[in-house]
Structures are given as structure tokens and as C-alpha cells.
Write a protein that holds these residues in place. Structure first.
Motif: not given
Ligand SMILES: [Zn+2]
Length: 307
Positions: A232, A199-200, A197, A235
Motif C-alpha cells: 500500500c 504487509c497489511c 498489500c 508501506h
């Protein structure tokens, strides 16, 4: 009496259904090449050549196209699938095999190769045309719920013409082509982000998606990786619904009202904790999100947030 050919094909379709449940729609090459056991004999479903006949069968069980490969023109503008002959000799044993499947109306599996040795399998597929002038066969995907019906109990007899088959197959093939495009996009985006992901950094592929920065409404468009971000499930949904955004400088922003809420760990760590982080980007700069597309998307986010 059920012929051995029909029985093996039926077993193959059932096995593919089980594999799709385990792995998802997109199957790894090694699983398909290993195949399954039928009465003590191995039935691989994929071989080194595009037209593949396992030893236990008289006629081919699958045809394969590789994305971006020499046959990537295989999606016929007419809606069905064009499949190149093996070589230029119409009487090559593989070409004769497909012609025989067509004559006897016996279904097979069409595999579309995506990135990273993964294949989307479409079955039952039927060879419905043979164009020697272009050295191609025409292939249509049929309704999976009809697979058993298409496999006649007596495989030596030619199936009766099926009224309405043409319209049904045209529709099913169109839907299948859309799935191919979506899966090809997903594989290319997730691969560019090294299966995490952006983002995370979650690294479980079944929990990852390829989010579109600008929604791609063209069903036939092969979307560019630079219009995608690997995210993910959480997100992805948060991005689609404008809970989060990414600035043209690749910084994650959380919607201001969400940023000030108080709640449990998912809100705190999953959303608020992402605010101000820099996106994890593909190493290849041509695969990074297009800054112009991000700017357009981010402007929409700011409008939504100001409401
Ligand atoms: Zn995430």
C-alpha cells in the motif's frame, strides 16, 4: 467545416481523458469496448482485432498490442513503436486504413495490453512509417496537448508537414515506453499478490503500488516480479525510506528507533503493529521476492538503522 471524422476522434480523445481520471491511466477492456455515445451512435474504441475501426468511422481509431502476446516485440529498438500488419497481405483493408491515416496525418490511439484485460492508452499516436519488407508500420506517440491541432478542421486535406515533429515524437514516445514498462510491472506484481498489500493486506487497488526491492534504473528493462512487492502507499513509502524492511525469510521488521516511539494509531498500528509479521506471499513461488535481493536490501536497512 469540421469533418465528422475529426469530431469523433476529438470526442474519443476527450472521453479517454475523462476515463483516465476515473480509473487511472490503465483502463479495463470492457470500458474501452463499450466506448461512448456520439450523436446516438456507439463508438467503441477497442475490438477483437489489433487494428480497430468502429462502424461510425471510415478509418481505424485504434491499434492494440498485447503484452507477452504475438506482438510483444512491438517496441522498436530505434525508439519508436513497430506495429505488425494485419496478416501478410499489405492490401488488407485494415492495413490500407493505417496507410491512409499515415498519408493524411490523422492521429489514432495506441493501446498497450497489460495483465488482466487492462490497457494503457497512448494518444495522439501517429503512423509515421510503412515497411512492407518486414510487414510493419512505425508508430510514434505525440504530445497530448497537441491532439486538437493534429485533428485538422478539414480532415480531407492532408496536414502540412510539421517541423520538429520527428524530434518531439521521438522524445514523447520514449517517455511513453517507460510508462508502459512501469505499468506492466505494476500490473504483474499486483496481480501476483492478488491485489493486496503484502504487509497489511489492504485490498484497495488504487491505494496499492508495486515496490522495487532493488531500484531498477534501466528504463527499458522489463523488471521481474521477483524484484517487486505489492505494498500500500504507506508501506511502499516506509519500505523505500527504510522505515521497514523484509528479511530474506519474509519477515517484516520495523526500524528499532521507530519501534520505540509513542504516537497515534498510524504509527502504532500502521508501522509498529507490522513488526515480526510474515509477508503475504504470491501463491506462485517463482513470483515471490528473490531472497538474495531481499538480503541485499535488508543489509542496507541494517546499515541505515545503525546510524
Ligand atoms: Zn500496507
Amino acid at each position: 467545416m469540421v469533418t465528422r471524422d475529426a469530431e469523433i476522434r476529438r470526442a474519443a480523445f476527450a472521453w479517454l481523458g475523462d476515463q483516465a481520471e476515473l480509473h487511472g491511466d490503465v483502463l479495463p477492456r470492457d470500458v474501452l469496448a463499450a466506448g461512448f455515445q456520439y450523436e446516438g451512435e456507439r463508438v467503441p474504441l477497442l475490438g477483437p482485432q489489433g487494428i480497430f475501426k468502429p462502424r461510425v468511422l471510415e478509418l481505424p481509431i485504434s491499434i492494440t498490442t498485447v503484452s507477452g502476446g504475438p506482438y510483444s516485440d512491438s517496441l522498436d529498438p530505434g525508439g519508436l513503436i513497430s506495429y505488425k500488419y494485419r496478416g501478410t497481405d499489405p492490401n488488407h483493408v485494415d492495413n490500407r486504413g493505417l496507410r491512409e491515416l499515415m498519408r493524411r496525418r490523422i492521429p489514432l490511439v495506441y493501446f498497450y495490453g497489460l495483465a488482466r484485460s487492462k490497457y494503457l492508452g497512448l494518444w495522439p499516436s501517429m503512423v509515421v512509417g510503412d515497411r512492407s519488407e518486414t510487414l510493419t508500420f512505425t508508430v510514434a506517440v505525440d504530445d497530448a496537448t497537441l491532439a486538437d491541432k493534429l485533428l485538422l478542421p478539414n480532415g480531407d486535406r492532408v496536414a502540412a508537414p510539421d517541423d520538429g515533429a520527428e524530434i518531439r515524437r521521438g522524445y514523447v514516445t520514449t517517455v511513453a515506453r517507460r510508462r508502459i514498462h512501469q505499468q506492466a510491472f505494476r500490473e504483474r506484481v499486483i496481480s501476483a499478490y492478488r491485489s493486496q498489500c503484502a504487509c497489511c493486506r489492504l485490498k484497495h487497488e488504487p491505494l496499492l503500488d508495486a515496490a522495487h526491492i532493488i531500484p531498477d534504473s534501466d528504463p527499458d528493462g522489463e523488471p521481474r516480479v521477483s524484484n517487486g512487492i505489492a505494498l500500500c502507499k504507506l508501506h511502499h513509502a516506509a519500505f523505500d525510506k527504510y522505515f521497514i524492511s523484509v528479511t530474506p525469510d519474509y519477515v517484516v521488521e520495523i526500524r528499532p528507533d521507530v519501534l520505540t516511539e509513542t504516537d497515534g494509531p498510524m504509527l502504532k498500528h500502521g508501522l509498529q503493529g507490522m513488526h515480526g509479521l510474515r509477508l503475504q506471499l504470491p501463491v506462485d513461488s517463482t513470483k515471490r521476492p528473490d531472497r538474495e535481493l531481499l538480503a541485499r536490501r535488508h543489509a542496507r536497512f541494517q546499515q541505515q538503522a545503525a546510524r
